[in-house]
Enzyme design. Structure first.
Site, PDB file in Angstrom:
ATOM      1  N   LYS A 132      57.956 -23.506 -39.373  1.00 37.73           N
ATOM      2  CA  LYS A 132      56.902 -24.230 -40.142  1.00 37.73           C
ATOM      3  C   LYS A 132      56.683 -23.081 -41.094  1.00 37.73           C
ATOM      4  CE  LYS A 132      56.099 -28.830 -39.481  1.00 37.73           C
ATOM      5  NZ  LYS A 132      56.282 -29.775 -40.057  1.00 37.73           N
ATOM      6  N   GLY A 163      51.952 -28.417 -41.597  1.00 39.38           N
ATOM      7  CA  GLY A 163      51.690 -27.659 -40.538  1.00 39.38           C
ATOM      8  C   GLY A 163      51.884 -27.815 -39.795  1.00 39.38           C
ATOM      9  N   SER A 164      51.034 -26.712 -38.791  1.00 35.30           N
ATOM     10  CA  SER A 164      50.021 -27.162 -37.093  1.00 35.30           C
ATOM     11  C   SER A 164      49.607 -25.774 -37.477  1.00 35.30           C
ATOM     12  CB  SER A 164      50.886 -27.044 -36.580  1.00 35.30           C
ATOM     13  OG  SER A 164      50.631 -27.055 -35.539  1.00 35.30           O
ATOM     14  N   SER A 165      48.270 -25.441 -36.580  1.00 41.39           N
ATOM     15  CA  SER A 165      47.315 -24.625 -36.590  1.00 41.39           C
ATOM     16  C   SER A 165      48.444 -23.397 -35.354  1.00 41.39           C
ATOM     17  CB  SER A 165      46.311 -24.707 -35.387  1.00 41.39           C
ATOM     18  OG  SER A 165      46.595 -25.388 -34.391  1.00 41.39           O
ATOM     19  N   CYS A 166      49.737 -23.713 -34.589  1.00 39.69           N
ATOM     20  CA  CYS A 166      50.555 -23.137 -34.040  1.00 39.69           C
ATOM     21  C   CYS A 166      51.395 -21.614 -34.476  1.00 39.69           C
ATOM     22  CB  CYS A 166      51.267 -23.524 -33.353  1.00 39.69           C
ATOM     23  SG  CYS A 166      52.768 -24.404 -34.435  1.00 39.69           S
ATOM     24  N   LEU A 168      45.915 -33.111 -33.937  1.00 40.95           N
ATOM     25  CA  LEU A 168      45.343 -34.122 -34.490  1.00 40.95           C
ATOM     26  C   LEU A 168      45.314 -35.548 -33.762  1.00 40.95           C
ATOM     27  CD1 LEU A 168      47.197 -34.228 -37.913  1.00 40.95           C
ATOM     28  CD2 LEU A 168      44.671 -33.778 -37.631  1.00 40.95           C
ATOM     29  N   TYR A 200      59.146 -23.950 -33.123  1.00 42.01           N
ATOM     30  CA  TYR A 200      58.425 -24.531 -34.002  1.00 42.01           C
ATOM     31  C   TYR A 200      57.276 -23.686 -35.391  1.00 42.01           C
ATOM     32  CZ  TYR A 200      55.125 -28.639 -35.773  1.00 42.01           C
ATOM     33  OH  TYR A 200      54.110 -29.292 -36.472  1.00 42.01           O
ATOM     34  N   ARG A 239      55.806 -43.069 -40.569  1.00 37.87           N
ATOM     35  CA  ARG A 239      55.416 -43.872 -38.967  1.00 37.87           C
ATOM     36  C   ARG A 239      55.105 -42.659 -38.364  1.00 37.87           C
ATOM     37  NH1 ARG A 239      60.604 -47.469 -37.673  1.00 37.87           N
ATOM     38  NH2 ARG A 239      59.957 -49.320 -38.947  1.00 37.87           N
ATOM     39  N   TRP A 273      46.226 -30.853 -16.399  1.00 38.25           N
ATOM     40  CA  TRP A 273      46.529 -29.290 -16.465  1.00 38.25           C
ATOM     41  C   TRP A 273      46.004 -28.410 -16.601  1.00 38.25           C
ATOM     42  CZ3 TRP A 273      52.211 -28.427 -18.511  1.00 38.25           C
ATOM     43  CH2 TRP A 273      53.304 -29.370 -17.970  1.00 38.25           C
ATOM     44  N   HIS A 327      50.199 -34.596 -26.625  1.00 39.01           N
ATOM     45  CA  HIS A 327      49.421 -33.755 -26.721  1.00 39.01           C
ATOM     46  C   HIS A 327      48.578 -34.518 -26.203  1.00 39.01           C
ATOM     47  CE1 HIS A 327      51.502 -33.334 -30.617  1.00 39.01           C
ATOM     48  NE2 HIS A 327      51.533 -31.379 -30.142  1.00 39.01           N
ATOM     49  N   ARG A 337      39.723 -25.922 -27.932  1.00 37.06           N
ATOM     50  CA  ARG A 337      40.461 -27.238 -28.657  1.00 37.06           C
ATOM     51  C   ARG A 337      39.867 -27.829 -29.197  1.00 37.06           C
ATOM     52  NH1 ARG A 337      43.377 -23.473 -26.933  1.00 37.06           N
ATOM     53  NH2 ARG A 337      45.614 -23.491 -25.906  1.00 37.06           N
TER      54      ARG A 337
END
Length: 325
Positions: A141, A107-110, A167, A137, A13, A203, A180, A210
């Site tokens: 990952k 995962g994520s680029s972080c 994303l 986080y 989901r 902000w 995000h 990015r």
């Protein structure tokens, strides 16, 4: 993957999971396995054990995770590290126990160091300090990547980690505080348009750059990776650091290939939504890392390229926002 193979999409989901279900269905996969959080709590070890032993999936896309923006990561660090470690530990281990053929861990680029060279390559993992705002986080990952690597080395499993850039797209989270940057901007500009507000505050300074990838492209890349012939897939996994002396985790970056400033992003969102007015940057708010661009050479050399431009993707995302919000 055969078209009738039993494929479990964990987190179906979510932003990536929902796009994965669409992508797999479009490509003719007929035996897709899903469970909502209410039906299966992936942080519950016994529940995950029971599910895997009963269902015996052949392939697993591990897209389930506790995710959020800067505000959420800053406010709930304990949940971010605890829930993500629990989810991936349970799913990866039970995949091994129940003979899953291939697993793709998302995962994520972080995961990359805060001051990693740009663009970020897979080899930059663990070469420097992380961005403090989302370190819990990121560490979870990184542990997931290490877990895939460890199981591959010890048990000969075929578990690969795919790290996407930022994303966005259909099914995104538009929560005022926990979203995000793209969904936050879409919501802000839409509400400003509806309420005839002449100024929208964004902000930070607007200068950070990015990279953004539509979730439809991400899902396409994930299915592409899982469909790779054995010899190609194996090459992405093969690495024994003790023998080669090089850190080469079973890790593939999934990126768009270019980035834009937050200022340009805000102006593009404003244009697509049709808000007439000014953009004000709140420089008292944090910028986060100044640049985050992925080096997706490995994936591109394997034969995959993104298809959805940022303008087309933002249009798709806004239409989805209008439909569901």
């Amino acid at each position: 993957m055969k078209k009738d193979a039993k494929i479990y999409v964990a987190g179906h989901r979510g932003l990536v999971g929902s796009a994965l279900i669409n992508q797999l269905s479009q490509q003719g996969y007929t035996n897709l396995l899903t469970r909502t959080h209410a039906e299966l709590d992936l942080t519950n070890q016994n529940a995950v054990k029971k599910f895997f032993s009963e269902e015996k999936p052949e392939y697993v896309f591990l897209a389930a995770a506790k995710v959020g923006g800067i505000h959420a990561n800053n406010t709930y660090p304990a949940e971010f590290i605890h829930q993500n470690l629990a989810i991936q530990t349970n799913v990866i281990h039970e995949s091994y126990v129940n003979g899953v053929k291939r697993l793709l861990f998302l995962g994520s680029s972080c995961i990359y160091p805060k001051f990693a060279p740009q663009p970020m390559k897979e080899e930059h993992l663990l070469t420097g300090a992380l961005e403090p705002t989302n370190r819990p986080y990121a560490l979870a990952k990184i542990a997931g990547i290490e877990m895939c690597w460890s199981y591959n080395r010890q048990y000969g499993t075929q578990y690969l980690a795919a790290m996407p850039t930022n994303l966005y797209g259909p099914g995104d989270n538009y929560h005022p505080e926990n979203s995000h940057v793209i969904p936050a901007l879409i919501r802000k500009f839409h509400e400003a348009k509806v309420n005839n507000q002449s100024v929208v505050t964004v902000w930070g300074t607007g200068t950070p750059k990015r990279e953004f990838l539509c979730n439809e492209d991400m899902a396409d890349a994930c299915v592409f990776l899982m469909q790779l012939p054995d010899n190609q897939f194996q090459k992405l996994l093969e690495s024994d650091e003790s023998a080669s002396g090089k850190l080469q985790p079973p890790l593939v970056n999934v990126g768009y290939g270019s980035d834009i400033t937050i200022k340009v992003l805000a102006e593009t969102v404003q244009k697509i939504i049709g808000h007439q007015g000014n953009i004000q940057f709140d420089t008292s708010k944090p910028d986060g890392t100044l640049r985050k661009l992925m080096d997706a050479t490995i994936l591109h050399q394997a034969g995959w390229q993104p298809k959805v431009s940022i303008e087309a993707g933002l249009e798709i995302a806004y239409q989805d926002f209008l439909k569901h919000h």
